[in-house]
Scaffold this active site. Sequence first.
Site, PDB file in Angstrom:
ATOM      1  N   SER A 325     -18.057 -27.201 -62.731  1.00 40.73           N
ATOM      2  CA  SER A 325     -17.567 -26.068 -63.506  1.00 40.73           C
ATOM      3  C   SER A 325     -16.324 -26.411 -64.301  1.00 40.73           C
ATOM      4  CB  SER A 325     -17.253 -24.888 -62.579  1.00 40.73           C
ATOM      5  OG  SER A 325     -16.735 -23.806 -63.309  1.00 40.73           O
ATOM      6  N   ASP A 326     -16.308 -25.928 -65.526  1.00 38.41           N
ATOM      7  CA  ASP A 326     -15.077 -25.944 -66.312  1.00 38.41           C
ATOM      8  C   ASP A 326     -14.088 -24.976 -65.650  1.00 38.41           C
ATOM      9  OD1 ASP A 326     -13.321 -26.308 -68.497  1.00 38.41           O
ATOM     10  OD2 ASP A 326     -14.091 -24.497 -69.436  1.00 38.41           O
ATOM     11  N   LYS A 327     -12.792 -25.190 -65.884  1.00 40.74           N
ATOM     12  CA  LYS A 327     -11.785 -24.286 -65.322  1.00 40.74           C
ATOM     13  C   LYS A 327     -11.434 -23.160 -66.286  1.00 40.74           C
ATOM     14  CE  LYS A 327      -7.412 -25.177 -65.563  1.00 40.74           C
ATOM     15  NZ  LYS A 327      -6.885 -23.947 -66.225  1.00 40.74           N
TER      16      LYS A 327
END
Length: 866
Positions: A325-327
Amino acid sequence: MTYHTLSASETLQQLSVSPAGLGSEEVQRRRERYGANILPSGPEYGIVYYFLQQFKSPVIYILLIAALISMAIGEYTDALFILGVLVLNAIIGTYQEYSSSQKAKHLQNLISTHATVMRDGKALEIESSLIVPGDIVIVEPGTKVSADIRLLHSRNLQVDESLLTGESLDTAKDAEFVTDDPFLMTAGRKNMLFGGTFVSSGRGMGIAVATGAYTEAGKIAALISQESRGRIPLLEKMEKLSYTISLFMGVTIALLFAIGVARGIDLYSLFFFSVALAVAAIPEGLPVAITVALTSASLAMSKRNVIIRKLAAIEGLGACTLIASDKTGTLTRNRLSVEYFISPTRVYDTEVMGEAHEMVYLASILCNEMHYEEAKEGKREFYGDQVDIALARFAARADDSYITASRSYRKIDEIPYEPVNKFSAVMMELESGIFEFSKGSPEIVLSHCDISAPERDEILLSVDEWAMKGYRTIALAFKESHNSATISLSGFTYLGFVAIIDPVRPEAPASVRTAQEAGIRVVMVTGDHPNTALCIAQQLGIASTADEVMHEHSLRRWEEEGADPEVIREKSVFSRVTPSQKMKIVEAYGALGHYVAVTGDGVNDAPALRHANIGVAMGKGGTDIAKASSDIILTDDNFSSIVGGIEEGRRAHDNIRKVIYLLISTGFAELVMVMLSFIAGMPLPLLPVQLLWLNLVSNGIQDVLLGLEKAEPGLLRRPPRPPGEPIFNPLMLRRIAVGGFYIAIVSFVLFYILIESGMDEFSARNIVLLLMVLFENVHIFNARSELNFLHRIGYRESRVLIWWVIFIQLFHLACMHIPLAQQLLHIEPVSLEMWSLLLGLALGLVAVMEGEKWLRLRKKTDQGAI
């Protein structure tokens, strides 16, 4: 060319342009040389393309061959049945994929805007697609940067590069900055602006050094164009299923021909038997049933804010074992927020934030360069530097009057924020007198304050502790002024410092925990600072120690040494990641045996989205290039929606297994029955058209309804199935064998007894066909669960299925009295006594399958006891 290593004058010389801009003739020459300033994109496909794509499946190829054989031997009814099913499947799949593609087709919008350029010494507003290398471009607050630009002049320039780098903080730009490092990361090139980013505050002028495909965004688009290595599990398994069926059919028909020729059977009869075997073995209703099951899941997902761009991605999402996941904007809000205020005596969290000293909020709102506008429905829109906006919201949370009153105070003097100074100050006339406020780096602000050295050291120690947690710290100070003209940078009273961070979405920790409980590993891949990334990861439960973090230097070393997947096996957080590194991380986890789902919203996420098994883009705040690279789009940008999508994906997978079990077990029974008759030298127990009736009509709607079944309890408490597990795992094969052999042997024995008793073939086949319809009617309930006994399964949600089973039985009985159906299907009425006998034989199948579950459960219990 690494223009960030050149001075402004060297850049002008390199591109042969003066500060007055290009002439019109030179613009035309450069446009012919470099092309339009648009990102490269793939071809746009029409509805015909999507329709033809539905036939690119091995199962479809097998069915087409069966249809051709049927036509070759004159069995046109059989051929039309098969072709009708294929067309229906194609229409359903085309509608879903074409309509989804239209919703996501906005790739060119990334840099489709207007820009102000200098040409022939005049400022002109042009479409961004007309910019050429060498154009002098002017930027101001709110500008969407249209090309990669080397700055010539800048003033207090702050740029939001989060969609390109993943960095949540605005980046300060400086035209005077020059470095000799040609490999400096994008985020560190302070003298450069990049296409697709936004100017938050300040102004600047620069020279376009790259346009279109040559920009950083264009290079990312080139990564996207590479062939994806990620495969969706359903596609792989369907290919294996088709190969298995093809191989089995080839061997069986070859054996049939060998035996037939040895016995002297004519070729027409052999072809007739071959078609019967093909129709029996090939699950004609499978493509439609799978498409309907996936479409049902797609509709359910849309209600949970998930748009499916490719139907097969539904089952793939349910199969994922790891979410990368991207933050920024995915796990966090992509909006800086003051989470704590730390005074010399107390720490204020969000619950007691409004209890701080009045001067804290006045310093936050008055020493601030943001501006705002009142929007509809009483909402307020803030513009400017993200830190200033965060401080304004901090003051508004304490009392909204701080915001509105700020415009009524008179500003006497101001020192604007400059990156080199690291602070700003303002002198304001308030109702109670004239005050000066200072805001900025704690080290600088403390130097303006009357404070002892030990107190200063203690405060800076606290600042370092908060910085190590990933927070950005901004100190505040004030003093009452006795000089009504200019600011004096001494004698300030220290108020404290705010701890700012891009906060975690409220629902994200629970969603991450749910994914982990479902056996899915969650890792974070971000362009943000390592300390910030670790802090967020700890809040989310993704990581606990710094040992689980890989930062810029270790990632570069890992990349240079060959990107060994084993190195990242135990890592959970990756910071300062470039787009190409993120793609390699995804590929490395794939090499470790994971089915990887990647979430992201920025341009920097697009290559990884493209190369993952499942790419999940954010629909609300995501860039168009990210959406165009994905398989799935979350319309609410909510990480929790992906967990709901995983649940629907697992439900879809379970239902597809149920459908495959039902169709393959009954098809296997038909195949065994036909082969037993052939080996015994008896006539066909069922004609090809009767087999088609069973597969496409009797079972045809039942299997579709089976694909609409609700999720079984505890679906997200089960670990993900092994990525390499075939559809025909040992459990499936055992159940197919038990059910299939019972159906086949009982049907063949009945047919044998009827023929031996003197009954003609027509009547015997009619009775066997009715028995097979009854078998399929009861067998669908066996297919509803692999693990639970029938009396433990809820039936309230399956009322449509139950009524349809009753309808199919009544419909077949009615057809036995309709002349046209009698002629087409070679059937006739039977007595109530015969029907009751056949029903008893069919119900025996339920007892057999329930017995198989009981023995399996007992064996598992005994093994557990040992």
